[in-house]
Design a protein around this motif. Structure first.
Motif, PDB file in Angstrom:
ATOM      1  N   ASN A 232       0.892  -1.139   0.161  1.00  0.00           N
ATOM      2  CA  ASN A 232       0.108   0.003   0.150  1.00  0.00           C
ATOM      3  C   ASN A 232       0.874   1.305   0.170  1.00  0.00           C
ATOM      4  OD1 ASN A 232      -2.446  -1.372   0.255  1.00  0.00           O
ATOM      5  ND2 ASN A 232      -1.735  -1.784   2.308  1.00  0.00           N
ATOM      6  N   VAL A 233       0.260   1.912  -1.145  1.00  0.00           N
ATOM      7  CA  VAL A 233       2.073   3.133  -1.508  1.00  0.00           C
ATOM      8  C   VAL A 233       1.223   4.176   0.142  1.00  0.00           C
ATOM      9  CG1 VAL A 233       2.670   4.625  -3.017  1.00  0.00           C
ATOM     10  CG2 VAL A 233       2.075   2.546  -3.524  1.00  0.00           C
ATOM     11  N   ASN A 234       1.371   4.259   0.527  1.00  0.00           N
ATOM     12  CA  ASN A 234       0.701   6.007   1.668  1.00  0.00           C
ATOM     13  C   ASN A 234       2.618   6.896   2.136  1.00  0.00           C
ATOM     14  OD1 ASN A 234      -1.166   4.410   2.387  1.00  0.00           O
ATOM     15  ND2 ASN A 234      -0.140   3.520   3.933  1.00  0.00           N
ATOM     16  N   GLN A 235       2.264   8.296   2.301  1.00  0.00           N
ATOM     17  CA  GLN A 235       2.614   8.932   2.989  1.00  0.00           C
ATOM     18  C   GLN A 235       3.427   8.870   3.929  1.00  0.00           C
ATOM     19  OE1 GLN A 235       3.853  10.970   0.447  1.00  0.00           O
ATOM     20  NE2 GLN A 235       5.722  12.032   0.961  1.00  0.00           N
ATOM     21  N   GLN A 236       4.845   8.247   4.199  1.00  0.00           N
ATOM     22  CA  GLN A 236       5.785   8.376   5.075  1.00  0.00           C
ATOM     23  C   GLN A 236       6.383   9.078   5.681  1.00  0.00           C
ATOM     24  OE1 GLN A 236       5.710   4.349   5.406  1.00  0.00           O
ATOM     25  NE2 GLN A 236       3.772   3.118   6.086  1.00  0.00           N
ATOM     26  N   ASP A 237       7.356   8.474   6.231  1.00  0.00           N
ATOM     27  CA  ASP A 237       8.679   9.581   7.076  1.00  0.00           C
ATOM     28  C   ASP A 237       9.712   8.318   6.676  1.00  0.00           C
ATOM     29  OD1 ASP A 237       7.229  11.436   8.219  1.00  0.00           O
ATOM     30  OD2 ASP A 237       7.121   9.964  10.697  1.00  0.00           O
ATOM     31  N   THR A 238      10.709   9.261   6.400  1.00  0.00           N
ATOM     32  CA  THR A 238      12.079   9.022   5.655  1.00  0.00           C
ATOM     33  C   THR A 238      12.150   7.554   6.145  1.00  0.00           C
ATOM     34  OG1 THR A 238      13.959  10.611   4.964  1.00  0.00           O
ATOM     35  CG2 THR A 238      14.419   8.918   5.494  1.00  0.00           C
ATOM     36  N   ALA A 239      12.459   6.249   5.805  1.00  0.00           N
ATOM     37  CA  ALA A 239      12.995   4.926   6.039  1.00  0.00           C
ATOM     38  C   ALA A 239      14.586   4.485   6.371  1.00  0.00           C
ATOM     39  CB  ALA A 239      12.487   4.100   5.115  1.00  0.00           C
ATOM     40  N   TYR A 240      14.935   4.002   7.187  1.00  0.00           N
ATOM     41  CA  TYR A 240      16.539   3.654   7.545  1.00  0.00           C
ATOM     42  C   TYR A 240      16.342   1.850   7.857  1.00  0.00           C
ATOM     43  CZ  TYR A 240      15.907   8.978   9.262  1.00  0.00           C
ATOM     44  OH  TYR A 240      15.928   9.594   9.961  1.00  0.00           O
ATOM     45  N   LEU A 241      17.558   1.600   7.132  1.00  0.00           N
ATOM     46  CA  LEU A 241      18.389   0.528   7.660  1.00  0.00           C
ATOM     47  C   LEU A 241      19.724   0.049   7.610  1.00  0.00           C
ATOM     48  CD1 LEU A 241      19.857   0.048   4.548  1.00  0.00           C
ATOM     49  CD2 LEU A 241      17.252  -0.051   3.642  1.00  0.00           C
ATOM     50  N   GLN A 257      15.491  -5.296   5.766  1.00  0.00           N
ATOM     51  CA  GLN A 257      14.331  -4.422   6.459  1.00  0.00           C
ATOM     52  C   GLN A 257      14.247  -3.350   6.904  1.00  0.00           C
ATOM     53  OE1 GLN A 257      13.790  -6.798  10.573  1.00  0.00           O
ATOM     54  NE2 GLN A 257      13.098  -8.997   9.775  1.00  0.00           N
ATOM     55  N   ARG A 258      13.550  -1.966   6.618  1.00  0.00           N
ATOM     56  CA  ARG A 258      13.402  -1.088   6.187  1.00  0.00           C
ATOM     57  C   ARG A 258      12.605  -0.023   7.411  1.00  0.00           C
ATOM     58  NH1 ARG A 258      15.399   2.265   2.200  1.00  0.00           N
ATOM     59  NH2 ARG A 258      15.847   0.962   0.251  1.00  0.00           N
ATOM     60  N   HIS A 259      13.034   0.798   8.805  1.00  0.00           N
ATOM     61  CA  HIS A 259      12.784   0.777   9.685  1.00  0.00           C
ATOM     62  C   HIS A 259      12.501   2.156   9.859  1.00  0.00           C
ATOM     63  CE1 HIS A 259      14.705  -3.242  11.385  1.00  0.00           C
ATOM     64  NE2 HIS A 259      15.972  -2.649  10.626  1.00  0.00           N
ATOM     65  N   ALA A 260      11.263   2.973  10.233  1.00  0.00           N
ATOM     66  CA  ALA A 260      10.612   4.079  11.083  1.00  0.00           C
ATOM     67  C   ALA A 260      11.409   4.513  11.536  1.00  0.00           C
ATOM     68  CB  ALA A 260       9.141   3.692  11.147  1.00  0.00           C
ATOM     69  N   THR A 261      12.402   4.651  12.410  1.00  0.00           N
ATOM     70  CA  THR A 261      13.097   5.654  13.425  1.00  0.00           C
ATOM     71  C   THR A 261      14.594   4.960  12.950  1.00  0.00           C
ATOM     72  OG1 THR A 261      13.061   4.346  15.131  1.00  0.00           O
ATOM     73  CG2 THR A 261      11.274   5.971  14.318  1.00  0.00           C
ATOM     74  N   GLU A 262      15.332   6.030  13.072  1.00  0.00           N
ATOM     75  CA  GLU A 262      16.958   5.604  13.245  1.00  0.00           C
ATOM     76  C   GLU A 262      17.246   4.982  14.594  1.00  0.00           C
ATOM     77  OE1 GLU A 262      21.075   8.301  12.691  1.00  0.00           O
ATOM     78  OE2 GLU A 262      19.169   9.325  12.867  1.00  0.00           O
ATOM     79  N   ALA A 263      16.644   5.199  15.935  1.00  0.00           N
ATOM     80  CA  ALA A 263      16.463   4.403  17.011  1.00  0.00           C
ATOM     81  C   ALA A 263      17.295   2.738  16.339  1.00  0.00           C
ATOM     82  CB  ALA A 263      16.824   4.848  17.849  1.00  0.00           C
ATOM     83  N   ILE A 264      16.117   2.869  15.514  1.00  0.00           N
ATOM     84  CA  ILE A 264      15.098   1.155  15.841  1.00  0.00           C
ATOM     85  C   ILE A 264      16.423   0.451  14.680  1.00  0.00           C
ATOM     86  CG2 ILE A 264      13.570  -0.513  14.481  1.00  0.00           C
ATOM     87  CD1 ILE A 264      11.526   1.260  15.378  1.00  0.00           C
ATOM     88  N   ALA A 265      17.141   1.276  13.158  1.00  0.00           N
ATOM     89  CA  ALA A 265      18.060   1.018  12.887  1.00  0.00           C
ATOM     90  C   ALA A 265      19.582   0.478  13.015  1.00  0.00           C
ATOM     91  CB  ALA A 265      17.550   2.239  11.074  1.00  0.00           C
TER      92      ALA A 265
END
Length: 535
Positions: A232-241, A257-265
């Protein structure tokens, strides 16, 4: 940005108790459109039992990989006790792992468990002499990944032959064959491993380099593995890996895997460097070479490069997949043109991931060096060298006549050294070895010097090394050429970072009483980080 989500699952594993032990079952979720709910119907049941539930889950995750190979669907299936069933799943050695509890068809069951229908198309073909249908596999953008060679009489047969000849053996060694011609690099698919006469499909595009060709193979395998996911194409923040490089911007490993926040990455990066040190976490993808013609083989028996660019390349894709400890997730993967290149890459990754070096920094070197200047009225105050913080409380500041120099005990510069070590090398995650390292450092240090030792994670080490290097470069310029342009700025950034370094402790997992194992790391106060069995 694409948001990838799983379709409502049609199948799910479950654990069932069996007389004090555990086995696994693969359930088919049957949807009832009348009452708008679903019920579970057992499709496969494991033959073996396991003493603990988590061992049954591990066996189920291993069993799931066998479902990708059509030749491991055995029909009819006979158990060691002589019982016969319509269908079973066996391992590569032929050992029967699970049986179908209801009457099941071999090819139909494979199609149900490995659907690629959203991406499988059939084309009607007429060339004036023959007519029929040909299969074509497309990616999520509609680009053709595979195109069948043979024509079939109807669409149903065409789809069945795709599952039988292509998808059923796609992950077998020797099925994907890279090609080289004067136009570029490509690849084709064989229906029988290493049998060049069984060519069943081609990739219609050619590439300028082997790297681009290998990337196309990776896209094909990734699509097949994730065909049950919708986007599903949604507008999201920059992803991190998370990724690992060799310090010279040469990428060694990149997470899938791509992650929503830099901390999770960054947390995922810690997991990658831990897993990459263990050979058992690398699942090797090996494709044997075809026998070489005599004029292309020297006395050593090793295949030589062919001078004719129109002939097919004798190289085959070799790769690895980095899995988690339970072997049910692929966290990173890469492909190479030879087994030797693949093995060298793994060795390089492990060498960088297991580096046991450390940094030693004397605090006295961090003293202010620039002279204070008189502020000019009307202009911003100049930036001056900062100081290391002095950690005191109200009682410490209560000076008495008997001890007027009390605060000098808290001098953060004199006779202090900070040692920064990586937490992630395998030996450094052993708390007893850490004690040995710390004791050795303190015994070898001068008696009047105190050590602050920090076992930091990947992110802290990256930030420290960056700040430390920038400060050393400016300090060298200042001492040799008096040409430093940002000595104060780099010093202040390093001073801000040092007090924030925190040690990372080995993680111990909390299991329930039934699943605990004496071999699991113990939970020790101030020596382990708590986790759960779901981490």
């Amino acid at each position: 940005m694409s948001d990838i989500q799983a379709n409502p699952p049609a199948y799910a594993f479950a654990i069932e108790p069996r007389q004090g032990e555990y086995g696994f079952v693969l359930n088919s979720l049957v949807f009832n459109s009348v009452v708008l709910n679903s019920r579970e119907q057992i499709l496969f049941r494991s033959l073996d039992c396991y003493p603990q539930a988590h061992l049954a889950w591990q066996a189920a995750s291993t069993f799931a990989e066998h479902l990708r190979y059509l030749n491991r669907y055995v029909s009819p299936a006979q158990t060691p006790t002589g019982d016969r069933y319509s269908l079973g799943i066996a391992d590569p050695a032929g050992k029967l792992l699970a049986i179908a509890v209801t009457e099941s068809d071999r090819l139909t069951t494979f199609q149900q468990l490995n659907p690629v229908e959203p991406f499988l198309q059939t084309d009607s073909v007429e060339d004036g002499r023959t007519a029929g249908y040909r299969f074509r596999l497309v990616d999520r953008q509609g680009a053709t990944l595979l195109q069948g060679i043979r024509l079939y009489t109807d669409e149903h047969t065409t789809r069945d032959r795709f599952y039988q000849e292509i998808l059923g053996s796609l992950f077998e060694p020797g099925v994907i064959v890279p090609t080289t011609s004067s136009d570029g690099f490509g690849f084709r698919i064989l229906s029988r491993p290493r049998d060049r006469r069984s060519e069943a499909a081609i990739h219609p595009q050619v590439y300028a380099s082997e790297r681009d060709r290998d990337s196309a193979i990776e896209r094909l395998l990734l699509l097949v593995r994730t065909a049950r996911l919708t986007i599903n194409v949604n507008q999201q923040d920059t992803a991190y890996l998370g990724q690992i490089d060799d310090g010279a911007n040469h990428l060694l490993l990149q997470g899938t895997q791509r992650h929503a926040t830099e901390a999770i990455a960054w947390t995922q990066g810690n997991i990658l460097v831990e897993l990459a040190q263990d050979d058992e976490n690398f699942r090797l993808i090996d494709v044997d070479r075809e026998p070489q013609n005599e004029h292309n083989t020297e006395s050593t028996g090793e295949p030589q490069n062919k001078s004719n660019n129109n002939t097919n390349s004798d190289t085959s894709p070799f790769g690895w997949e980095l899995t988690n400890e339970d072997k049910d997730q692929v966290l990173a993967s890469h492909f190479y043109t030879s087994a030797a290149e693949r093995d060298r890459a793994i060795e390089t990754i492990q060498r960088w991931a297991s580096d046991e070096g450390f940094h030693l920094l004397e605090h006295i070197l961090l003293r202010p060096r620039t002279q204070l200047t008189t502020p000019i009225p009307g202009e911003p105050a100049p930036v001056v060298d900062g100081f290391l913080p002095i950690f005191v409380n109200a009682e410490d500041a209560d000076l008495s006549e008997d001890d007027p120099a009390r605060l000098t005990w808290f001098d953060p510069y004199s006779f202090w050294i900070t040692i920064v070590l990586p937490y992630w090398p395998q030996r450094f995650r052993n708390i007893n070895f850490r004690r040995f390292v710390e004791r050795t450092l303190r015994l070898d240090a001068p008696a009047h010097v105190a050590l602050r030792i920090a076992w930091v994670d990947v992110r802290q080490m990256r930030d420290f090394e960056k700040a430390y290097r920038e400060w050393l470069e400016q300090l060298a310029l200042d001492r040799c050429q008096t040409a430093a342009c940002d000595l104060t700025g780099t010093l202040n950034r390093l001073l801000e970072l040092l007090p924030q370094l925190r040690s990372v402790y080995p993680k111990a997992t909390l299991y329930n009483c039934e699943e605990s194992n004496p071999a699991d790391p113990p939970i020790l106060l101030n020596q382990t980080a708590l986790g759960t069995a779901n981490d």
